[in-house]
Enzyme design. Sequence first.
Site, mmCIF file in Angstrom:
data_model
loop_
_atom_site.group_PDB
_atom_site.id
_atom_site.type_symbol
_atom_site.label_atom_id
_atom_site.label_comp_id
_atom_site.label_asym_id
_atom_site.label_seq_id
_atom_site.Cartn_x
_atom_site.Cartn_y
_atom_site.Cartn_z
ATOM 1 C CE LYS A 25 -4.363 -1.838 1.496
ATOM 2 N NZ LYS A 25 -4.110 -3.220 1.924
HETATM 3 C C1 LIG Z 1 -4.791 -4.255 1.459
HETATM 4 C C2 LIG Z 1 -4.099 -5.541 1.407
HETATM 5 C C3 LIG Z 1 -4.512 -6.543 0.537
HETATM 6 C C4 LIG Z 1 -5.736 -6.404 -0.324
HETATM 7 O O1 LIG Z 1 -5.575 -5.449 -1.351
HETATM 8 P P1 LIG Z 1 -6.870 -4.885 -2.102
HETATM 9 O O2 LIG Z 1 -6.329 -3.872 -3.051
HETATM 10 O O3 LIG Z 1 -7.747 -4.277 -1.057
HETATM 11 O O4 LIG Z 1 -7.518 -6.025 -2.779
HETATM 12 C C5 LIG Z 1 -3.764 -7.699 0.481
HETATM 13 N N1 LIG Z 1 -2.684 -7.882 1.273
HETATM 14 C C6 LIG Z 1 -2.272 -6.934 2.122
HETATM 15 C C7 LIG Z 1 -1.095 -7.206 2.966
HETATM 16 C C8 LIG Z 1 -2.952 -5.730 2.216
HETATM 17 O O5 LIG Z 1 -2.546 -4.819 3.064
#
Ligand SMILES: *Cc1c(COP(=O)(O)O)cnc(C)c1O
Length: 432
Positions: free
Chosen positions: A106
């Site tokens: 993220k």
């Molecule tokens: C947010 C997150 C996801 C999911 O991603 P999306 O874009 O919401 O589908 C998967 N793994 C981790 C570690 C995350 O922080």
Amino acid sequence: MKLYSTKHISPDVDLKTAVLKGLPPDNGLYMPYEINELPPSFFEQLPNMSFNEMAFKVAKNIIGNFISDENLKEIIAESYDFDAPLVILDEIGVLELFQGPTLAFKDFGARFMGRLMGYFLKGNTDEVNILVATSGDTGSAVAHGFYKVPNIKVCILYPKDKVSDIQEKQFTTLGHNITAIEIDGTFDDCQALVKTAFLDEELNNKMTLSSANSINIARLIPQSFYYFWAYKQLENKSLPLNFCIPSGNFGNLTAGLFAKKMGLPIHKLIAATNSNDIFTKYLQTGNFAPRPSVSTISNAMDVGNPSNFYRVLDFYKNDFSLLKENIAAYSFDDEATAETIKFVFQKYNYEICPHTAVAYLGMKAYLKENLGESNNIILATAHPIKFGEIVEPIIGHTPEMPERLKSAIGSTKLSIPMKNDFSVFKNWLINK
Ligand SMILES: *Cc1c(COP(=O)(O)O)cnc(C)c1O
């Protein structure tokens, strides 16, 4: 760059409005009208490009001339000073997207978005309040992405006792323009509070609200970068290319669709989810039936109503069979996830987080049904230490903590406890 709402009621907007508003007033999602294919010269030059050179070309291809080259390059340079290497485990390549400051993918979206918003607000007198619901990783990435960005206040809502200690420390200890609110409820409750706030007329008249969840287009654009970066690192680029994406709100997968539209030769996108299998069920039945999320060990994917689902659907113009041709989906329970963390460690001496384990399972399941040589990349979305409490008993030791995490662990939690009640939240926002 022009964007429309997936509900086609609200008027079209430019990138600045889409980024600052987050959601269109009709409660749809903003989508770009045009995502052009990158020219062949881009793919010819790709092997010699740095991450930032590549990111600039991809971003410019989507954004167009709305931001000057110089400013866009600066936003990218400030966002990315970490790598995303591809680690090969036999037939599966693991794209390590956790080398940023908060150890999760993220960071790619949040840092770009923080700087882009800061750029759009330069010289503004009024302040923007960013509301974020998080099941863990979004909170820390957004907190760090916006930390000390002028004219922006960030308010993070997270479910009490449902995020890991390390995650909690990463977004509750910063202070300054970052406030964390601990809601007595689930992630879906937090998301509902944020959504209700955006639709509340009185609140919106009193203050400028914006979102930083994966519903904001500013996070999706940069998430397409690393799909190209993975491709760049492949030895034999002529084989069919599959990506498996551990999914919750489906922002990451949507970014993969953007990359595909820009000409990255993706054969299949595979969505892997935990027991929150709404999307897998949808592909099986054609019926999208959101339901309350259940807690799992891959908690950043505990989502019962994936917010980017309508972007995925819109991408295929609501054509279910076309969508099904291009996207596969599998779901796995905690037991299989834990076994996989153990298996990968024992076989390769390589530590993976629970989300990455779900992706590993998804890719394996796909390969079982689809024989023939291919490039198979799974997105490793978090560093295993972020889920140390889960990983440790499975592999018998705690993954090593990178330096950049150690300082947060020693700091004091500053969050505000709150009932799951919109009127309480609203009053707090107005009076803060
Ligand atoms: C947010 C997150 C996801 C999911 O991603 P999306 O874009 O919401 O589908 C998967 N793994 C981790 C570690 C995350 O922080």
